[in-house]
Design a protein around this motif. Structure first.
Motif, short mmCIF file in Angstrom:
data_model
loop_
_atom_site.label_atom_id
_atom_site.label_comp_id
_atom_site.label_asym_id
_atom_site.label_seq_id
_atom_site.Cartn_x
_atom_site.Cartn_y
_atom_site.Cartn_z
N THR A 37 0.83 -1.21 0.00
CA THR A 37 0.00 0.00 0.00
C THR A 37 0.86 1.25 0.00
O THR A 37 0.60 2.21 -0.74
CB THR A 37 -0.93 -0.01 1.22
N TRP A 38 1.90 1.24 0.82
CA TRP A 38 2.82 2.38 0.85
C TRP A 38 3.51 2.55 -0.50
O TRP A 38 3.70 3.69 -0.97
CB TRP A 38 3.86 2.18 1.93
N LEU A 39 3.87 1.44 -1.14
CA LEU A 39 4.54 1.51 -2.44
C LEU A 39 3.64 2.15 -3.49
O LEU A 39 4.07 3.01 -4.27
CB LEU A 39 4.97 0.11 -2.87
N LEU A 40 2.37 1.75 -3.52
CA LEU A 40 1.45 2.31 -4.51
C LEU A 40 1.22 3.80 -4.27
O LEU A 40 1.19 4.60 -5.22
CB LEU A 40 0.12 1.56 -4.45
N GLU A 41 1.08 4.20 -3.01
CA GLU A 41 0.91 5.61 -2.70
C GLU A 41 2.16 6.40 -3.07
O GLU A 41 2.07 7.52 -3.58
CB GLU A 41 0.59 5.78 -1.22
N SER A 42 3.33 5.81 -2.83
CA SER A 42 4.58 6.48 -3.17
C SER A 42 4.73 6.65 -4.67
O SER A 42 5.17 7.71 -5.15
CB SER A 42 5.77 5.70 -2.60
N MET A 43 4.34 5.64 -5.45
CA MET A 43 4.41 5.75 -6.90
C MET A 43 3.49 6.85 -7.41
O MET A 43 3.85 7.60 -8.32
CB MET A 43 4.04 4.41 -7.53
N SER A 44 2.31 6.95 -6.82
CA SER A 44 1.39 8.02 -7.23
C SER A 44 1.96 9.39 -6.90
O SER A 44 1.88 10.33 -7.70
CB SER A 44 0.04 7.83 -6.53
N THR A 45 2.59 9.51 -5.73
CA THR A 45 3.20 10.79 -5.35
C THR A 45 4.35 11.15 -6.29
O THR A 45 4.49 12.32 -6.69
CB THR A 45 3.70 10.70 -3.91
N ILE A 46 5.16 10.18 -6.64
CA ILE A 46 6.29 10.43 -7.54
C ILE A 46 5.77 10.85 -8.92
O ILE A 46 6.32 11.77 -9.55
CB ILE A 46 7.17 9.17 -7.65
N SER A 47 4.71 10.21 -9.38
CA SER A 47 4.14 10.56 -10.69
C SER A 47 3.64 12.01 -10.70
O SER A 47 3.92 12.77 -11.64
CB SER A 47 3.00 9.61 -11.02
N ASP A 48 2.92 12.42 -9.65
CA ASP A 48 2.43 13.80 -9.58
C ASP A 48 3.59 14.79 -9.48
O ASP A 48 3.56 15.87 -10.07
CB ASP A 48 1.51 13.95 -8.37
N SER A 49 4.63 14.40 -8.72
CA SER A 49 5.78 15.29 -8.57
C SER A 49 6.50 15.50 -9.89
O SER A 49 6.86 16.63 -10.25
CB SER A 49 6.73 14.72 -7.52
N MET A 50 6.73 14.42 -10.65
CA MET A 50 7.43 14.54 -11.93
C MET A 50 6.59 15.31 -12.94
O MET A 50 7.12 16.07 -13.76
CB MET A 50 7.78 13.16 -12.47
#
Length: 295
Positions: free
Chosen positions: A186-199
């Protein structure tokens, strides 16, 4: 200075070369050279934990070779029979050993590569060619240690409330492990979403976007590229002269070993051991300079 201080193109050329040789050369001597160099370099980069882990893989290779020989019955030299009467041959067992050692050698080379390549190197190498691929690889390389660190944090927090993976009976431990795994995913999926929005907010993917790099191709890299391409040339010559060929069926067949063969073995050995030799020489030179300065 370690091999990671060299130009990223040199790092890429080296690991592509040794991985290609490990995968394509069906010869026990070349595989043995690659395995030995990968083993030593992995231990040098990762320490005693890598030594224990690499040694623990050897029994697994033997088990795989026995399993492979039990279900593949090519070859003429019979060792015995399995429980259903099929032949166990030397050729199938040796080929099983060859496949097992090839896999663990590739794993050790990849383990060394992960200590050399950082996210900025991946972006530098692939950013111009394929920005999406470079972003994916950099996130992937960065995510592996982050997931490991997050797993330790969550495991420590759950142990404090009595729900660790080593607490309770067997059923509770399995349940705690599954919940810990679910929390990490769950943390990994949330982190990937955050990274996508950041980039996306930084303009990734826009036309004309450039990337900053601090790498410069200096004289040390020029010397290294001459040495590595000399070793690659010798190895390719051995391959063209069928010195890297070995037959496992119907019997073990290898081209005669001549004086020229030792030259090809030496060239491949120099190719595989080159970064470790560079690092050892650099450490020796540093200690020598430091001792001279203290006198």
């Amino acid at each position: 200075m370690g091999f990671e201080s060299y130009h990223p193109a040199m790092n890429l050329i080296y690991f592509v070369s040794v991985l290609t040789g490990t995968i394509l050369f069906p010869h026990p001597i070349f595989l043995g050279i690659s395995y030995l160099c990968a083993f030593l370099y992995c231990v040098k980069r990762r320490g005693w934990k890598a030594l224990i882990f690499n040694l623990s893989l050897i029994p697994l290779v033997v088990v795989f070779a026995l399993y492979y020989a039990s279900y593949h019955h090519f070859g003429l030299t019979v060792l015995g029979h399995n429980f259903i009467g099929n032949n166990l041959t030397v050729e199938s067992f040796v080929y099983g050993l060859f496949l097992g050692f090839r896999v663990i050698t590739i794993c050790m080379w990849l383990s060394c590569m992960f200590t050399i390549f950082t996210a900025d190197k991946v972006v530098y190498l692939f950013g111009t060619v394929s920005p999406i691929l470079s972003l994916f690889l950099s996130i992937l390389l960065r995510m592996v240690p982050r997931c490991k660190l997050q797993w330790k944090k969550l495991s420590t927090a759950r142990q404090a409330i009595g729900r660790g993976t080593r607490q309770g009976n067997l059923l509770q431990r399995i349940r705690n492990w599954i919940r810990l795994f679910s929390m990490t995913i769950t943390w990994l999926l949330e982190s990937m979403s955050t990274i996508s929005d950041s980039m996306r907010s930084r303009g990734h993917g826009l036309r004309g976007r450039t990337a900053f790099s601090i790498y410069r191709f200096d004289h040390r890299d020029r010397s290294f590229v001459i040495a590595i391409f000399a070793c690659i040339t010798v190895t390719v010559m051995g391959h063209l002269l069928n010195q890297t060929t070995f037959y496992f069926a119907p019997t073990l067949i290898m081209n005669p070993i001549t004086a020229l063969s030792y030259g090809f073995y030496a060239g491949y050995l120099c190719l595989c051991i080159l970064p470790m030799a560079v690092e050892i020489f650099g450490e020796w030179s540093f200690r020598r300079s430091r001792n001279a300065a203290l006198l």
